[in-house]
Design an enzyme around this catalytic site. Structure first.
Site, short mmCIF file in Angstrom:
data_model
loop_
_atom_site.label_atom_id
_atom_site.label_comp_id
_atom_site.label_asym_id
_atom_site.label_seq_id
_atom_site.Cartn_x
_atom_site.Cartn_y
_atom_site.Cartn_z
N GLY A 63 16.18 -5.54 0.86
CA GLY A 63 16.14 -4.46 -0.11
C GLY A 63 17.33 -4.55 -1.05
O GLY A 63 18.31 -5.24 -0.77
N CYS A 90 18.21 -9.82 5.85
CA CYS A 90 19.10 -9.54 4.72
C CYS A 90 19.57 -8.08 4.79
O CYS A 90 20.34 -7.73 5.67
CB CYS A 90 18.38 -9.86 3.42
SG CYS A 90 19.54 -10.15 2.04
N TYR A 91 19.10 -7.21 3.90
CA TYR A 91 19.50 -5.80 3.98
C TYR A 91 19.13 -5.23 5.35
O TYR A 91 19.88 -4.42 5.91
CB TYR A 91 18.81 -4.98 2.89
CG TYR A 91 19.15 -3.51 2.93
CD1 TYR A 91 20.25 -3.02 2.25
CD2 TYR A 91 18.38 -2.62 3.67
CE1 TYR A 91 20.59 -1.67 2.31
CE2 TYR A 91 18.71 -1.27 3.74
CZ TYR A 91 19.81 -0.80 3.06
OH TYR A 91 20.14 0.53 3.13
N HIS A 180 16.10 -15.18 3.80
CA HIS A 180 14.70 -14.73 3.78
C HIS A 180 13.80 -15.83 4.38
O HIS A 180 13.45 -16.80 3.69
CB HIS A 180 14.26 -14.42 2.34
CG HIS A 180 14.87 -13.17 1.80
ND1 HIS A 180 14.33 -11.92 2.01
CD2 HIS A 180 16.00 -12.98 1.07
CE1 HIS A 180 15.10 -11.01 1.43
NE2 HIS A 180 16.11 -11.61 0.85
N GLU A 182 10.70 -15.62 4.97
CA GLU A 182 9.32 -15.48 4.50
C GLU A 182 9.03 -16.27 3.24
O GLU A 182 7.86 -16.51 2.91
CB GLU A 182 8.98 -14.00 4.27
CG GLU A 182 9.79 -13.32 3.19
CD GLU A 182 11.08 -12.73 3.72
OE1 GLU A 182 11.67 -11.88 3.03
OE2 GLU A 182 11.52 -13.12 4.83
N ASP A 238 -14.43 -9.28 -3.56
CA ASP A 238 -14.06 -8.13 -2.73
C ASP A 238 -15.24 -7.19 -2.47
O ASP A 238 -15.53 -6.85 -1.32
CB ASP A 238 -12.91 -7.36 -3.40
CG ASP A 238 -11.69 -8.23 -3.64
OD1 ASP A 238 -11.56 -9.25 -2.95
OD2 ASP A 238 -10.89 -7.88 -4.51
N LYS A 379 -6.08 -10.99 -0.08
CA LYS A 379 -7.17 -11.64 -0.79
C LYS A 379 -7.71 -12.86 -0.05
O LYS A 379 -8.93 -13.02 0.09
CB LYS A 379 -6.69 -12.06 -2.19
CG LYS A 379 -7.78 -12.63 -3.08
CD LYS A 379 -8.69 -11.54 -3.60
CE LYS A 379 -9.67 -12.03 -4.63
NZ LYS A 379 -10.46 -10.95 -5.24
#
Length: 523
Positions: A63, A90-91, A180, A182, A238, A379
């Site tokens: 964040g 991180c944060y 990070h 990710e 979708d 998606k």
């Protein structure tokens, strides 16, 4: 999110969102590892929420705030009393350390932004499979840093600018990383998340097959034994996947309304109707309202006015045909998880930004209840579910197509002549991409008819015809995009085909604008 719509309580991971731009990527990585997870903003994660949600593990996201600032977002102290593994990123690392008795301070010039090299300090279960070939590349983005560890924590890896790059209290399975895992630029990040899930006891059994069975059960439970559902079918992935899933759950009590506004690609309406009526035998109202839409669009050049006109007419037409179908209590939508996440602000109370997705306010206007069976999926997971349901791969893997259709690929006035040219040009371009095996490498590709006519020479005669622009981009989620680097030979061959095969075209351009600063669509 309704607690009745999620898997067994011991099989879910809670991601506490502190406002990082890449929080969704954490969820993506966990889903790729077949673990169910949900993102919730920090202010919603109260002690009562934690008792009800009962996660098997918790991840604290990054964040932009500073934990020592007045009013800084912080997790509730009760989170660390759940007895489950916690990973702070991180944060999230800094918030955990400060909450448990450590200290965080402002950066002093040793902060890192971008790639960094991580060195191990001592072995840690979270880092199994790391450092096998030397230092690990990670992606840092921090100004503040941990200044003093909380009791029970030790350092397990460092980088030149982050002496507390990986810290942990192994006894309580509390872990904190300053980077990070990710993002793509931490190549071994998936391994780290896999280790964390293994430590937490996840079985990795959240599959599309399991989701399909659970979703069908939930639809039947929500709709009941006699309830009827209508689905606004656009022909896109979708809404199509949602319709097939609901039909599997309740059969003939689903009616799809396909509004053909005359702005679809070549052969698209026929394909949609054939697939739903013939292949799936799903009750379908094919509302061919092309004349109504095209007449209303005559003379309109402003792109926003085009969109508003199309949206207003869609609502009117859908409502007319839905009421004619009779007796429906529910409206089905293809809402996806990013829509759900974006509808909640991490900085305060929920902010609804889904008006674009709620079919022009139809649920409220018609007194209908929403059925949103895909609201937990991303998606690509929707595409995977579509394949699980047996939808043709050529259909499931199609490029995105905008709701206003070809109207926004026709800058300036929309005319029947220009639409006819555009359909043929787009079909040739997509055929070229498929012939060269490039379709799946491109996020979205299309032709646009430009609001300019140019002089040309064909067959020893002068022409004064339309210019066509070609657009092809690569992207992950459509939020940012880059133009696809076709070979010159491909572009030359495509231009030749377009001019030779599409009457009314005598000039071809290729758009090399990224997003930003441009948008993917022209309007």
């Amino acid at each position: 999110m309704d607690q009745d719509t999620i898997p067994a309580r011991h099989d879910r991971c809670l991601i506490v969102d502190f406002g990082s731009q890449v929080t969704q990527l954490i969820a993506r990585r966990l889903r790729e590892l077949h673990a169910y997870c949900e993102i919730h903003p920090y202010h919603a994660v109260t002690p009562a929420f934690l008792r009800d949600f009962a996660p098997r593990a918790v991840i604290l996201s990054g964040g932009p705030a500073s934990v020592y600032a007045e009013g800084a977002p912080l997790p509730p102290r009760e989170l660390f009393d759940l007895g489950v593994p916690v990973l702070g990123i991180c944060y999230g690392q800094q918030a955990m350390i400060q909450a448990l008795g450590g200290a965080v301070e402002r950066g002093d010039g040793r902060a890192e932004f971008g790639r960094a090299r991580l060195e191990p300090a001592e072995p840690l279960d979270l880092l199994a499979g790391w450092f096998l070939d030397g230092p690990e590349q990670v992606w840092m983005s921090h100004g503040d840093h941990v200044a003093r560890l909380a009791p029970g924590f030790r350092v397990f890896a460092t980088s030149p600018g982050a002496p507390f790059a990986v810290v942990a209290d192994p006894a309580r399975h509390f872990y904190g990383v300053q980077f990070h895992p990710e993002v793509h630029h931490t190549p071994n990040g998936r391994t780290l998340y896999g280790n964390f899930l293994r430590i937490a006891g996840f079985r990795g059994d959240w599959t599309m097959g399991a989701f399909r069975e659970e979703a069908i059960r939930r639809i039947r439970e929500q709709v009941g034994e006699t309830g009827r559902v209508i689905c606004g079918l656009s022909g896109g992935v979708d809404s199509s996947v949602a319709a097939v899933l609901i039909h599997e759950a309740i059969g003939e009590r689903l009616t799809c309304v396909f509004v053909d506004h005359g702005l679809l690609r070549k052969g698209e309406a026929e394909q949609v109707v054939a697939m739903f009526r013939d292949h799936y035998n799903i009750p379908l109202v094919h509302a061919d309202e092309s004349e109504r839409f095209l007449t209303a669009l005559e003379g309109i050049e402003d792109p926003e006015q085009k969109r508003k006109t199309i949206g207003r007419l869609f609502v009117e037409v859908f409502q007319e045909h839905a009421e004619a179908a009779g007796g429906a209590e529910f409206l089905a939508q293809g809402t996806l998880y990013p829509d759900v996440i974006e509808s909640v602000s991490t900085g305060g109370p929920s902010v609804t930004i889904k008006s674009h997705h709620n079919v022009g306010g139809l649920p409220e206007r018609m007194g209908l209840k929403l059925v949103e069976p895909l609201r937990e999926l991303f998606k690509d997971e929707v595409r995977e579910l579509g394949r699980e349901l047996g939808l043709p791969d050529a259909f499931v893997g199609r490029h995105p197509f905008p709701g206003p259709g070809l109207a926004i690929r026709c800058p300036g006035a929309v005319t029947r002549e220009k639409l006819a040219i555009l359909r043929e040009a787009d079909a040739v371009f997509i055929d070229q991409i498929r012939r060269h095996g490039l379709y799946d490498a491109i996020w979205q590709a299309f032709a646009a008819i430009l609001p300019v006519r140019t002089v040309g020479v064909m067959g020893d005669g002068r022409t004064y015809d339309w210019a066509v622009g070609l657009r092809a981009v690569t992207s992950v989620d459509g939020m940012t995009a880059d133009w696809y680097p076709f070979e010159h030979a491909f572009l030359a061959e495509t231009a030749t085909r377009l001019i030779n095969e599409v009457r009314g075209v005598n000039r071809v351009f290729y758009d090399v604008t990224s997003k930003p600063p441009g948008t993917i669509e022209l309007e």
